[in-house]
Design an enzyme around this catalytic site. Structure first.
Site, PDB file in Angstrom:
ATOM      1  N   ARG A  16      -1.914   9.763  18.324  1.00  0.00           N
ATOM      2  CA  ARG A  16      -1.462  10.977  17.633  1.00  0.00           C
ATOM      3  C   ARG A  16      -1.419  10.817  16.111  1.00  0.00           C
ATOM      4  O   ARG A  16      -1.245  11.785  15.386  1.00  0.00           O
ATOM      5  CB  ARG A  16      -0.099  11.403  18.176  1.00  0.00           C
ATOM      6  CG  ARG A  16      -0.192  12.088  19.540  1.00  0.00           C
ATOM      7  CD  ARG A  16       1.175  12.492  20.041  1.00  0.00           C
ATOM      8  NE  ARG A  16       1.907  11.353  20.593  1.00  0.00           N
ATOM      9  CZ  ARG A  16       3.187  11.406  20.958  1.00  0.00           C
ATOM     10  NH1 ARG A  16       3.886  12.522  20.799  1.00  0.00           N
ATOM     11  NH2 ARG A  16       3.775  10.337  21.466  1.00  0.00           N
ATOM     12  N   ASP A 104       6.700  -0.712  15.530  1.00  0.00           N
ATOM     13  CA  ASP A 104       6.768   0.564  14.812  1.00  0.00           C
ATOM     14  C   ASP A 104       8.206   1.053  14.672  1.00  0.00           C
ATOM     15  O   ASP A 104       8.444   2.259  14.573  1.00  0.00           O
ATOM     16  CB  ASP A 104       5.913   1.622  15.522  1.00  0.00           C
ATOM     17  CG  ASP A 104       6.398   1.918  16.938  1.00  0.00           C
ATOM     18  OD1 ASP A 104       7.229   1.145  17.459  1.00  0.00           O
ATOM     19  OD2 ASP A 104       5.947   2.931  17.520  1.00  0.00           O
ATOM     20  N   LYS A 352      -6.180  -5.823 -19.224  1.00  0.00           N
ATOM     21  CA  LYS A 352      -6.510  -6.498 -17.966  1.00  0.00           C
ATOM     22  C   LYS A 352      -6.506  -8.001 -18.180  1.00  0.00           C
ATOM     23  O   LYS A 352      -7.192  -8.509 -19.058  1.00  0.00           O
ATOM     24  CB  LYS A 352      -7.885  -6.035 -17.474  1.00  0.00           C
ATOM     25  CG  LYS A 352      -8.226  -6.480 -16.038  1.00  0.00           C
ATOM     26  CD  LYS A 352      -8.921  -7.821 -15.943  1.00  0.00           C
ATOM     27  CE  LYS A 352     -10.325  -7.760 -16.489  1.00  0.00           C
ATOM     28  NZ  LYS A 352     -11.027  -9.079 -16.236  1.00  0.00           N
ATOM     29  N   ARG A 441     -21.251  -4.770 -40.602  1.00  0.00           N
ATOM     30  CA  ARG A 441     -21.666  -3.371 -40.567  1.00  0.00           C
ATOM     31  C   ARG A 441     -23.110  -3.293 -41.044  1.00  0.00           C
ATOM     32  O   ARG A 441     -23.517  -4.030 -41.956  1.00  0.00           O
ATOM     33  CB  ARG A 441     -20.807  -2.505 -41.504  1.00  0.00           C
ATOM     34  CG  ARG A 441     -19.333  -2.448 -41.181  1.00  0.00           C
ATOM     35  CD  ARG A 441     -18.584  -1.729 -42.290  1.00  0.00           C
ATOM     36  NE  ARG A 441     -17.147  -1.677 -42.046  1.00  0.00           N
ATOM     37  CZ  ARG A 441     -16.249  -1.467 -42.996  1.00  0.00           C
ATOM     38  NH1 ARG A 441     -16.649  -1.334 -44.263  1.00  0.00           N
ATOM     39  NH2 ARG A 441     -14.974  -1.408 -42.702  1.00  0.00           N
TER      40      ARG A 441
END
Length: 463
Positions: A16, A104, A352, A441
């Site tokens: 279910r 459960d 990160k 640059r």
């Protein structure tokens, strides 16, 4: 509880739920139900656990790898058959007593298991059924006793007569057994019923027939036996668990301005005077100190947050956030990030696997990955550590008090020394010595009158 073991029933599909995952891997407050059950057994001091798997056993065994033993119920032939699948485990470990749990039923906690075991041993029971008194016992197995109060059997709802249906003491599905008595009762189980299944509940009557004592431990709160067979019931478990966690946080001195969207996992710790704003989600092994402000709309997973930190409208995973740090809004802190004391991470920044030193500022629109950044560094807008060459990840090192100009690209592996500067718009491919200015640059070329020649339609006198 040294001489004990647990058998956890987790073979069911849970049709279910309409899921490709076993039912016991469905989550309550972001934690699979089976993890709640195993943590309860561990918290009660049960040293050996066997999980009986079946449907999608590979998923479950991968999830629980290294945490327990496994037995396989090849066919779904009832709860008695499931426990019988663990018979070899019980014979090998030979515990004096065994607790049988449903995978459960997440709210059956360590305190309940310990109290039930104490009653089991004190009363010399062959089986102790964990029960509760339900105002509405419909659907549950009823506990039938003799005149002396001993448990004779468990009668399921569909088999109960009118008088038995009035009984309000119901079976939770959890039991403490004398292990030898359990194995003997399992050997005597039959499947003479409409389903052709072997029911663990029948062991109670078998043991009573052998003259073995059966008792109960009545749980103080019937909600402890709650489980879920479909998504609606799972949502109800989540709602109950969320309510319980928020109440516990209030009692611990946490301020929740508005509960809307605030969800805190069962293993999360939050210090007093911390303020949780709407939309804050804390999950996994997150630990938050005192006097922090989290939210609105913030997600932290497996993070450590020290006292006085502020995380606004951001997400962080496996990140250390030091005291007095400010993060956000709209930041993404990925695993391996460490922000030392009083770091500031501004809007639209991604970090990160980066260590950011004390007092460093990464104000806005930057990506810093695989980097070791010192104290007091300032990043201008739009800076990037180019850490990936399509094959390997490389690290960037930035010394204390360096200044990284706006739109600097640091091409790893590269190091910027202490007190060094990079000019805005530079792409740095070579190490920059301490106290140096690095400028990279292209020469600016200005073509006078180019726009008028190339786009005359922009000017009225040419129309």
């Amino acid at each position: 509880m040294e001489n004990t073991a647990a058998v956890v029933l987790a073979a069911g599909e849970g049709k279910r739920m309409h899921s490709r995952r076993p039912k016991v891997l469905q989550e309550v407050l972001f934690k699979p139900m089976i993890d709640w059950v195993l943590d309860a057994a561990a918290g009660a001091g049960v040293p050996a656990v066997c999980v009986v798997t079946g449907f999608s056993r590979e998923q479950l065994e991968a999830h629980l790898s290294g945490r327990c033993s496994f037995a396989v119920q090849e066919k779904q032939l009832g709860t008695g058959d499931a426990v019988l699948a663990a018979a070899d485990f019980l014979k090998e470990h030979a515990p004096q007593d065994t607790v049988v749990l449903c995978g459960d039923a997440p709210f059956l906690d360590a305190g309940i298991l310990s109290a039930a075991y104490k009653a089991h041993r004190q009363n010399g029971n062959a089986v102790t059924v964990l029960t509760a008194r339900a105002d509405d016992p419909h659907g549950y197995g009823r506990i039938v006793r003799d005149d002396a109060g001993n448990v004779l059997r468990i009668v399921e709802e569909k088999d109960a007569d009118a008088e038995q249906r009035k009984i309000q003491e119901v079976n939770s599905g959890a039991y403490w057994f004398d292990t030898e008595a359990l194995l003997a009762a399992l050997a005597a189980l039959g499947n003479e019923n409409a389903q052709g299944e072997y029911y663990l509940t029948d062991t109670v009557e078998i043991l009573a027939g052998l003259g073995r004592r059966g008792g109960t431990y009545v749980m103080p709160d019937a909600s402890a036996m709650a489980g879920a067979n479909d998504r609606r019931q799972l949502a109800a478990l989540n709602a109950a668990a969320r309510r319980s966690r928020l109440d516990a946080l209030y009692d611990a001195g946490v301020e929740i301005v508005d509960e809307a969207g605030v969800t805190v996992g069962p293993d999360v710790m939050v210090g007093r005077d911390t303020r949780l704003l709407p939309g804050t989600i804390l999950r996994g092994a997150t630990a938050v100190g005192e006097g922090c402000v989290l939210g609105p709309n913030t997600l932290l997973e497996d993070c450590t947050v020290e006292n006085g930190a502020v995380v606004n409208a951001s997400q962080a995973y496996r990140t250390y956030i030091g005291s007095g740090v400010t993060v956000g809004p709209f930041c993404h802190l990925r695993p391996g990030t460490r922000l030392e004391e009083k770091v500031h991470v501004g809007d639209f920044v991604e970090l990160k696997n980066a260590r950011i030193g004390r007092g460093t500022k990464v104000p806005h629109l930057s990506y810093v990955g695989d980097a070791d950044v010192g104290e007091g560094v300032n990043f201008g807008c739009g800076c990037v550590t180019a850490n990936y060459d399509s094959v390997h990840k490389h690290r960037t090192t930035v010394g204390d008090h360096a200044f990284i100009g706006c739109h600097t690209n640091l091409i790893a592996p590269v190091a910027v020394g202490e007190n060094a500067f990079t000019a805005a718009g530079s792409t740095i491919t070579k190490d920059v010595p301490a106290d140096a200015l690095a400028v990279e640059r292209a020469k600016q070329i200005t073509l006078e009158g180019w726009v008028r020649r190339r786009h005359p339609e922009r000017y009225d006198d040419q129309k």
